[in-house]
Motif scaffolding. Structure first.
Motif, PDB file in Angstrom:
ATOM      1  N   LEU A  96      37.212  46.330  43.015  1.00 34.38           N
ATOM      2  CA  LEU A  96      36.055  46.018  42.883  1.00 34.38           C
ATOM      3  C   LEU A  96      35.526  45.971  41.570  1.00 34.38           C
ATOM      4  O   LEU A  96      35.920  46.523  40.809  1.00 34.38           O
ATOM      5  N   MET A  97      35.048  44.896  40.987  1.00 35.68           N
ATOM      6  CA  MET A  97      34.781  44.346  39.731  1.00 35.68           C
ATOM      7  C   MET A  97      33.402  43.731  39.649  1.00 35.68           C
ATOM      8  O   MET A  97      32.948  43.301  40.549  1.00 35.68           O
ATOM      9  N   ILE A  98      32.935  44.372  38.170  1.00 37.78           N
ATOM     10  CA  ILE A  98      31.659  43.555  37.813  1.00 37.78           C
ATOM     11  C   ILE A  98      32.020  42.775  36.607  1.00 37.78           C
ATOM     12  O   ILE A  98      32.522  43.242  35.590  1.00 37.78           O
ATOM     13  N   ILE A 135      29.281  40.312  41.091  1.00 34.99           N
ATOM     14  CA  ILE A 135      30.142  41.537  41.803  1.00 34.99           C
ATOM     15  C   ILE A 135      31.565  40.745  42.639  1.00 34.99           C
ATOM     16  O   ILE A 135      31.157  39.853  43.287  1.00 34.99           O
ATOM     17  N   ASN A 136      32.527  41.352  42.338  1.00 34.01           N
ATOM     18  CA  ASN A 136      33.968  40.750  42.994  1.00 34.01           C
ATOM     19  C   ASN A 136      34.617  41.751  43.694  1.00 34.01           C
ATOM     20  O   ASN A 136      34.638  42.831  43.092  1.00 34.01           O
ATOM     21  N   VAL A 137      35.242  41.395  44.703  1.00 33.40           N
ATOM     22  CA  VAL A 137      36.166  42.128  45.346  1.00 33.40           C
ATOM     23  C   VAL A 137      37.494  41.297  45.441  1.00 33.40           C
ATOM     24  O   VAL A 137      37.467  40.058  46.036  1.00 33.40           O
ATOM     25  N   MET A 138      38.707  41.650  45.102  1.00 30.62           N
ATOM     26  CA  MET A 138      39.707  40.882  44.773  1.00 30.62           C
ATOM     27  C   MET A 138      40.953  41.892  45.249  1.00 30.62           C
ATOM     28  O   MET A 138      41.145  43.071  45.072  1.00 30.62           O
ATOM     29  N   THR A 139      42.103  41.292  45.777  1.00 35.44           N
ATOM     30  CA  THR A 139      43.147  41.968  46.225  1.00 35.44           C
ATOM     31  C   THR A 139      44.209  40.966  46.020  1.00 35.44           C
ATOM     32  O   THR A 139      44.245  39.629  46.247  1.00 35.44           O
ATOM     33  N   TYR A 140      45.542  41.758  45.734  1.00 36.15           N
ATOM     34  CA  TYR A 140      46.836  40.707  45.836  1.00 36.15           C
ATOM     35  C   TYR A 140      47.772  41.601  46.610  1.00 36.15           C
ATOM     36  O   TYR A 140      47.960  42.803  46.149  1.00 36.15           O
ATOM     37  N   SER A 141      48.615  41.074  47.425  1.00 37.37           N
ATOM     38  CA  SER A 141      49.431  41.815  48.168  1.00 37.37           C
ATOM     39  C   SER A 141      50.805  42.176  47.450  1.00 37.37           C
ATOM     40  O   SER A 141      51.074  43.484  47.713  1.00 37.37           O
ATOM     41  N   LEU A 167      34.510  43.207  31.936  1.00 38.86           N
ATOM     42  CA  LEU A 167      34.922  43.391  33.228  1.00 38.86           C
ATOM     43  C   LEU A 167      35.316  44.933  33.546  1.00 38.86           C
ATOM     44  O   LEU A 167      36.018  45.336  33.073  1.00 38.86           O
ATOM     45  N   PHE A 168      34.326  45.256  34.522  1.00 41.73           N
ATOM     46  CA  PHE A 168      34.432  46.621  35.144  1.00 41.73           C
ATOM     47  C   PHE A 168      35.149  46.371  36.261  1.00 41.73           C
ATOM     48  O   PHE A 168      35.316  45.235  37.114  1.00 41.73           O
ATOM     49  N   GLN A 169      36.287  47.312  36.418  1.00 41.91           N
ATOM     50  CA  GLN A 169      37.483  47.560  37.422  1.00 41.91           C
ATOM     51  C   GLN A 169      37.312  48.742  38.221  1.00 41.91           C
ATOM     52  O   GLN A 169      37.529  49.780  37.418  1.00 41.91           O
ATOM     53  N   TYR A 170      37.212  48.684  39.528  1.00 39.81           N
ATOM     54  CA  TYR A 170      37.284  50.122  40.110  1.00 39.81           C
ATOM     55  C   TYR A 170      38.465  49.890  41.529  1.00 39.81           C
ATOM     56  O   TYR A 170      37.817  49.282  42.244  1.00 39.81           O
ATOM     57  N   ASN A 199      36.265  37.938  47.197  1.00 40.09           N
ATOM     58  CA  ASN A 199      35.126  37.647  47.716  1.00 40.09           C
ATOM     59  C   ASN A 199      34.260  37.840  46.293  1.00 40.09           C
ATOM     60  O   ASN A 199      34.388  38.626  45.589  1.00 40.09           O
ATOM     61  N   ARG A 200      33.020  37.160  46.308  1.00 35.17           N
ATOM     62  CA  ARG A 200      32.224  37.024  45.003  1.00 35.17           C
ATOM     63  C   ARG A 200      30.672  36.894  45.272  1.00 35.17           C
ATOM     64  O   ARG A 200      30.513  35.900  46.189  1.00 35.17           O
TER      65      ARG A 200
END
Length: 337
Positions: free
Chosen positions: A136-138, A70-76, A91-94, A61-62
């Motif tokens: 969660l990434m910026i 602002i991005n939210v990403m997931t890999y299974s 790239l900020f990552q949380y 999602n972006r």
């Protein structure tokens, strides 16, 4: 779906059924090549290598503004991501769930469990996201963040902003920044709508990022204030320059001109760890670099021995805890690239 409070409310276990920022979907895919191509559209070209046995499923999602997104990403599946140098953006990552290991030049660290990090744009990067990791990434333009650092934090002209290490976001300042991100992601936010308020929100997010993430300006402030003892800086410089040599606490004390006890206390005060624990981490980071950019004939045993790890089982366990995978896994993937 209202995203307000979504960051704090997500448990750091399992994989969320609903991603925050669901009002701004970018893509979902179970095809590795398609996922890589879609991410490359907004980030940069990269290699995407699933490592685990779990089936691959990517979701992203972006929400995009002018200077940042602002991005939210997931890999299974457990996944290796190798973009090289990001070049044009920080790239900020949380991690909202799971953990990830980041190698960004000489800056290597693990994030997750309340810890965040920032990838610098000018250095080669390799990341391993653990199974089910959701982040969660910026993504923020390099020139925009440098400009904010100059105007708000006194970054000298001609000097680059460089982030380092992981950052605990569970203290009050970190929680406040995550609360601001919650607002920016909610339906009440103005990010991506343009206008003065949207620009002001982006600037506030960049200031918050600079306040909560450790970087070379904060290191300089520590040194000037005396909070980071001179002996720590000298010892770390000596460690880096002689990383493959047999170093002892006595050697480091002599080189820095203080007693062994004083050096131990300085590291406890400045880094929260002993000098030898810091040295071990530096050597693990060097082993990551050697194995992830392996020359023909490179093997795990030789790399470990050259860096002073004579017990291969302990070396493998320390490596796995720090980076989320074994030395052999990294070497196998490097040979396929």
């Amino acid at each position: 779906m209202d995203n307000t409070g979504a960051i704090q409310n997500m448990a750091d276990t399992g994989r969320p059924r609903h991603l925050p920022l669901s009002c701004s979907p970018f893509f979902t895919s179970q095809d590795v090549d398609e996922a890589r191509a879609r991410v490359a559209q907004v980030y940069c070209d990269h290699r995407l290598e699933p490592m685990g046995k779990r089936g691959f499923d990517a979701r992203h999602n972006r929400l995009a503004g002018s200077d940042l997104s602002i991005n939210v990403m997931t890999y299974s599946a457990k996944t290796m991501i190798i973009p090289g140098a990001l070049k044009e953006f920080y790239l900020f990552q949380y991690p909202l769930s799971g953990h990830a290991s980041i190698s960004n030049g000489t800056n290597c660290h693990e994030i997750g469990g309340g810890r965040s990090g920032v990838v610098n744009p000018s250095e080669s990067t390799c990341m391993i996201w653990g199974e089910g990791c959701t982040q969660l990434m910026i993504q923020v333009r390099r020139d925009a963040l440098q400009r904010t650092a100059r105007s708000h934090f006194g970054l000298p002209d001609g000097q680059s902003l460089r982030f380092c290490g992981a950052n605990d976001m569970r203290a009050q300042e970190g929680k406040a920044f995550l609360g601001l991100l919650n607002y920016a992601m909610s339906g009440d936010g103005v990010l991506g709508t343009g206008g003065l308020m949207g620009q002001q929100l982006e600037t506030t997010l960049m200031v918050g990022l600079l306040q909560t993430q450790r970087h070379n300006l904060s290191e300089q402030s520590l040194e000037k204030s005396g909070a980071l003892p001179r002996a720590v800086r000298l010892a770390e410089e000596y460690m880096s320059a002689h990383i493959a040599e047999p170093l002892t606490l006595g050697t480091l004390a002599r080189e820095t001109g203080v007693s062994e006890r004083a050096l131990q206390m300085a590291f406890r005060a400045g880094r929260g760890r002993s000098p030898m624990a810091v040295l071990r981490d530096l050597r693990l980071e060097r082993s990551w670099q050697e194995l992830s950019h392996a020359e023909p004939g490179t093997n795990v045993t030789d790399v470990a021995m050259q860096l002073g790890f004579y017990h291969l089982g302990r070396f493998s366990e320390h490596f796995r805890r720090k980076f989320g995978c074994t030395p052999s896994e990294i070497l196998r993937k490097a040979r396929r690239l």
